[in-house]
Motif scaffolding. Structure first.
Motif, PDB file in Angstrom:
ATOM      1  N   UNK A  71      33.560  40.319  42.536  1.00 38.77           N
ATOM      2  CA  UNK A  71      34.866  40.923  42.802  1.00 38.77           C
ATOM      3  C   UNK A  71      34.814  41.818  44.041  1.00 38.77           C
ATOM      4  N   UNK A  72      33.699  42.571  44.174  1.00 42.52           N
ATOM      5  CA  UNK A  72      33.568  43.436  45.346  1.00 42.52           C
ATOM      6  C   UNK A  72      33.488  42.612  46.622  1.00 42.52           C
ATOM      7  N   UNK A  73      32.721  41.510  46.570  1.00 41.95           N
ATOM      8  CA  UNK A  73      32.629  40.656  47.748  1.00 41.95           C
ATOM      9  C   UNK A  73      33.966  40.031  48.095  1.00 41.95           C
ATOM     10  N   UNK A 126      25.895  39.746  33.373  1.00 42.66           N
ATOM     11  CA  UNK A 126      27.116  39.003  33.688  1.00 42.66           C
ATOM     12  C   UNK A 126      28.190  39.923  34.252  1.00 42.66           C
ATOM     13  N   UNK A 127      28.350  41.101  33.626  1.00 40.98           N
ATOM     14  CA  UNK A 127      29.344  42.056  34.119  1.00 40.98           C
ATOM     15  C   UNK A 127      28.999  42.515  35.535  1.00 40.98           C
ATOM     16  N   UNK A 128      27.710  42.779  35.763  1.00 39.33           N
ATOM     17  CA  UNK A 128      27.294  43.224  37.092  1.00 39.33           C
ATOM     18  C   UNK A 128      27.562  42.135  38.132  1.00 39.33           C
ATOM     19  N   UNK A 129      27.244  40.873  37.768  1.00 44.35           N
ATOM     20  CA  UNK A 129      27.501  39.769  38.701  1.00 44.35           C
ATOM     21  C   UNK A 129      29.000  39.623  38.975  1.00 44.35           C
ATOM     22  N   UNK A 168      39.825  42.182  52.377  1.00 45.24           N
ATOM     23  CA  UNK A 168      40.133  43.329  53.224  1.00 45.24           C
ATOM     24  C   UNK A 168      39.819  43.022  54.684  1.00 45.24           C
ATOM     25  N   UNK A 169      38.664  42.321  54.879  1.00 45.93           N
ATOM     26  CA  UNK A 169      38.295  41.969  56.248  1.00 45.93           C
ATOM     27  C   UNK A 169      39.304  41.011  56.863  1.00 45.93           C
TER      28      UNK A 169
END
Length: 310
Positions: free
Chosen positions: A155-157, A147-150, A163-164
């Motif tokens: 969040x990164x996406x 869950x944390x990784x997802x 940013x894009x």
């Protein structure tokens, strides 16, 4: 039987028989004595059952034992004599004690084996329980980590997308600013469709120009300046005021939202709001006013033409 018990009355036949039966048994085999095994029980047979006693395993063993100590040619003692022999009785007692000890020892060994088996089963069950608990904890930890990784990936996406988008907006604004300069001027919205001019209408002054725009259309700052007002206002709905570098103030009205805050510095082409249909409005559009030096509104047409905004 007569009830007379005087000293001169002779005992009756039944009394004599009872007395004979009682006198045939040795004293050591009285009612208070009992042997724990079936072999020893045959020792309390009466004279009438002597034949059965002689045929029993114990009597045969006793007879063989007695024969071993009897000289050749001597008369073999009878069963009654064997039963009254103290050595035979003592041997029977020893055999019974030995049998009892062996039985007790076997019971103790069985009890010890049962206890050991129960302990082994308990230890096995405890190990299995610990293994199950460990597996459940590991599974829960794996799920939490997944869950944390997802969440980190989402969040990164999201950050990458933001940013894009920001980079794209910055490039557009920079392109506009670089093409016209920091004090250049750009249109408030792309593909503007003029719908209503400045002037009096229905007994009141329409102090700006209207441009048809779907709800959510980006609206841009026309030049470098500072946001000096934003929020709801009677009649305008949601509005935003920008004071440009030359002192002119532009007002955008009937917005759906603003994306710049009061005091924020803006450049030509920066998105500052989204068009809408708030306030006194008959449909989605941008209402734009021009206030030179922050004073009374003027007809934006000439002002826009002087700055090359069509």
């Amino acid at each position: 039987m007569s009830e007379y018990t005087g000293r001169h009355r002779p005992p009756t036949r039944a009394e004599r028989r009872a007395q004979q039966r009682r006198s045939r048994l040795p004293k050591s085999f009285g009612p208070a004595y009992a042997l724990p095994t079936a072999a020893a029980a045959t020792l309390v047979l009466t004279a009438a059952g002597a034949t059965a006693a002689q045929s029993s395993p114990f009597t045969s063993a006793a007879a063989h034992a007695q024969a071993a100590f009897t000289p050749a040619g001597a008369e073999t003692p009878s069963a009654a004599a064997l039963l009254s022999d103290p050595d035979v009785v003592e041997s029977a007692r020893a055999e019974s004690a030995t049998t009892t000890d062996e039985t007790d020892g076997l019971a103790q060994r069985r009890q010890a084996a049962s206890t050991s088996l129960a302990q082994d089963q308990g230890r096995t069950q405890e190990r299995q329980r610990v293994a199950r608990d460990k597996a459940r904890k590991q599974l829960a930890a794996d799920r939490a980590e997944a869950k944390k990784r997802a969440a980190r990936e989402r969040a990164a996406q999201s950050t990458s997308g933001s940013t894009t988008t920001a980079s794209g907006s910055g490039a557009t604004a920079s392109g506009d600013a670089s093409s016209v300069g920091a004090q250049g001027w750009v249109k408030p919205l792309d593909n503007a469709v003029f719908t209503s001019p400045f002037g009096h209408r229905w007994g009141r002054l329409h102090a700006g120009q209207d441009y048809a725009a779907a709800v959510g259309t980006p609206l841009k700052a026309m030049s470098s300046g500072e946001v000096i007002g934003a929020g709801p206002m009677d009649g305008y709905g949601i509005y935003i005021d920008i004071k440009y570098w030359d002192g002119t103030v532009s007002r955008y009205g009937h917005l759906s939202s603003v994306s710049a805050s009061v005091g924020q510095q803006v450049a030509p082409g920066d998105t500052v709001a989204l068009s809408g249909n708030t306030g006194r409005s008959t449909g989605p559009h941008l209402h734009m006013e021009i206030h030179p030096g922050g004073g009374e509104p003027i007809d934006p047409a000439a002002w826009l033409a002087e700055r090359g905004i069509s």
